[in-house]
Design a protein around this motif. Structure first.
Motif, PDB file in Angstrom:
ATOM      1  N   VAL A 239       0.840  -1.190   0.000  1.00 55.09           N
ATOM      2  CA  VAL A 239       0.000   0.000   0.000  1.00 55.09           C
ATOM      3  C   VAL A 239       0.880   1.246   0.000  1.00 55.09           C
ATOM      4  N   LYS A 240       0.283   2.349  -0.425  1.00 58.55           N
ATOM      5  CA  LYS A 240       0.961   3.633  -0.467  1.00 58.55           C
ATOM      6  C   LYS A 240       0.385   4.565   0.595  1.00 58.55           C
ATOM      7  N   GLN A 241       1.189   5.524   1.016  1.00 57.37           N
ATOM      8  CA  GLN A 241       0.717   6.506   1.985  1.00 57.37           C
ATOM      9  C   GLN A 241      -0.492   7.238   1.417  1.00 57.37           C
ATOM     10  N   GLY A 242      -1.543   7.349   2.236  1.00 54.96           N
ATOM     11  CA  GLY A 242      -2.760   8.021   1.813  1.00 54.96           C
ATOM     12  C   GLY A 242      -3.754   7.131   1.101  1.00 54.96           C
ATOM     13  N   GLN A 243      -3.393   5.876   0.836  1.00 54.71           N
ATOM     14  CA  GLN A 243      -4.312   4.952   0.175  1.00 54.71           C
ATOM     15  C   GLN A 243      -5.422   4.544   1.131  1.00 54.71           C
ATOM     16  N   LYS A 244      -6.645   4.481   0.633  1.00 50.75           N
ATOM     17  CA  LYS A 244      -7.767   4.047   1.456  1.00 50.75           C
ATOM     18  C   LYS A 244      -7.674   2.547   1.683  1.00 50.75           C
ATOM     19  N   ILE A 245      -7.604   2.145   2.944  1.00 52.85           N
ATOM     20  CA  ILE A 245      -7.427   0.731   3.274  1.00 52.85           C
ATOM     21  C   ILE A 245      -8.633   0.137   3.988  1.00 52.85           C
ATOM     22  N   ALA A 246      -9.508   1.014   4.533  1.00 54.41           N
ATOM     23  CA  ALA A 246     -10.662   0.515   5.282  1.00 54.41           C
ATOM     24  C   ALA A 246     -11.695   1.625   5.397  1.00 54.41           C
ATOM     25  N   GLU A 247     -12.850   1.241   5.958  1.00 51.73           N
ATOM     26  CA  GLU A 247     -13.897   2.206   6.285  1.00 51.73           C
ATOM     27  C   GLU A 247     -14.102   2.186   7.789  1.00 51.73           C
ATOM     28  N   MET A 248     -14.199   3.369   8.365  1.00 51.56           N
ATOM     29  CA  MET A 248     -14.312   3.486   9.815  1.00 51.56           C
ATOM     30  C   MET A 248     -15.604   2.849  10.310  1.00 51.56           C
ATOM     31  N   GLY A 249     -15.511   2.231  11.493  1.00 49.00           N
ATOM     32  CA  GLY A 249     -16.681   1.581  12.063  1.00 49.00           C
ATOM     33  C   GLY A 249     -16.600   1.494  13.571  1.00 49.00           C
ATOM     34  N   SER A 250     -17.353   0.558  14.136  1.00 43.15           N
ATOM     35  CA  SER A 250     -17.418   0.405  15.596  1.00 43.15           C
ATOM     36  C   SER A 250     -17.262  -1.048  16.012  1.00 43.15           C
ATOM     37  N   SER A 251     -16.607  -1.871  15.199  1.00 39.46           N
ATOM     38  CA  SER A 251     -16.454  -3.285  15.543  1.00 39.46           C
ATOM     39  C   SER A 251     -15.616  -3.421  16.816  1.00 39.46           C
ATOM     40  N   ASP A 252     -16.185  -4.141  17.783  1.00 38.39           N
ATOM     41  CA  ASP A 252     -15.542  -4.363  19.082  1.00 38.39           C
ATOM     42  C   ASP A 252     -15.211  -3.037  19.783  1.00 38.39           C
ATOM     43  N   ALA A 253     -16.106  -2.057  19.636  1.00 40.43           N
ATOM     44  CA  ALA A 253     -15.917  -0.741  20.261  1.00 40.43           C
ATOM     45  C   ALA A 253     -17.278  -0.200  20.686  1.00 40.43           C
ATOM     46  N   ASP A 254     -17.258   0.817  21.558  1.00 46.96           N
ATOM     47  CA  ASP A 254     -18.497   1.386  22.076  1.00 46.96           C
ATOM     48  C   ASP A 254     -19.053   2.502  21.202  1.00 46.96           C
TER      49      ASP A 254
END
Length: 278
Positions: A239-254
């Protein structure tokens, strides 16, 4: 002369005196060796630092957790320890957590230092026969200022990280309670690679991290991106700096957030100290 109650003649006394002097002049112990201090002392060679010793598996450990804590890829740990099933490790088992001597980790990423503007090569002074013409042409040219000289290149170990998300930081670094920082956002917001590297983990096998991505940037640095809603990269992918690698979420978080860590040789460090100021 009287010895032991007897009188001896001059001859006897002379013999005894000679024997006594002989005993004093010939000690029973050999003389101490003479140290020659004129020769230089041998050079002391510093010992080569030993590689990290084996790690003993503790209750609750997983290969992914051990790899993260030692700045390695779980695949490398499985290969170095000849684990046919990486999901099966036993409490008390000793695991190699560093490459065998003379080999390198295939997951190591070569990091190129930040490029600096090239410095113009210096021009040698003109000879006496050709100095007159160039001197007139260069008289109007401004002299180069020493202040404009290019600074030395940044050492490779000092990587230039970028923020992995746009939201504000809502929780700071704490070496015991929070081994990174938490960044707020909305579900689906982009999560970006903080620097060039190779994905060494993409999954949900580490308790407390949810959907997690770990990127190895060099033999020294790892970054971790936790609680994602969706992962967009796979293990072993570059991967390169600034590349989109995921989408933010709440898995295992409050709540919806990105938990972001930077690890130096497996040890968590404060990301804010390595990220550019906002």
């Amino acid at each position: 002369m009287i010895i032991s109650g007897r009188r001896w003649g001059d001859g006897g006394a002379g013999i005894m005196l000679a024997l006594w002097l002989s005993g004093c002049a010939s000690p029973s112990h050999p003389p101490a060796p003479v140290e020659d201090r004129t020769r230089a002392a041998p050079a002391v060679v510093a010992p080569t630092p030993a590689s990290p010793g084996p790690y003993r598996v503790r209750p609750g450990d997983t290969l992914t957790r051990i790899a993260l804590d030692h700045g390695q890829s779980w695949r490398d740990l499985a290969r170095w320890n000849q684990l046919s099933n990486p999901d099966r490790i036993e409490v008390g088992q000793l695991l190699r957590v560093a490459p065998p001597e003379g080999s390198e980790s295939p997951s190591a990423v070569v990091v190129t230092p930040i490029a600096e503007p090239p410095v113009a090569p210096s021009v040698p002074a003109a000879s006496a026969s050709t100095a007159a013409a160039p001197a007139a042409a260069s008289a109007s040219a401004p002299a180069a200022s020493p202040a404009t000289a290019s600074p030395p290149a940044r050492p490779p170990a000092e990587m230039a990280f970028a923020w992995p998300a746009q939201g504000p930081a809502i929780a700071g670094f704490d070496e015991v309670r929070n081994k990174g920082i938490d960044i707020a956002g909305r579900a689906g917001d982009p999560v970006l690679a903080a620097a060039d590297g190779q994905v060494v983990y993409a999954g949900a096998g580490l308790r407390g991290y949810g959907n997690l991505i770990i990127i190895k940037h060099s033999a020294t640095y790892l970054t971790a991106y936790a609680h994602n809603q969706r992962l967009l990269v796979q293990e072993d992918q570059r991967v390169k700096q600034g590349q989109k690698i995921a989408e933010m979420g709440s898995s295992d978080a409050d709540r919806v957030k990105l938990h972001f860590e930077i690890r130096r040789n497996g040890k968590p460090v404060d990301p804010v100290k390595l990220l550019p100021p906002r």
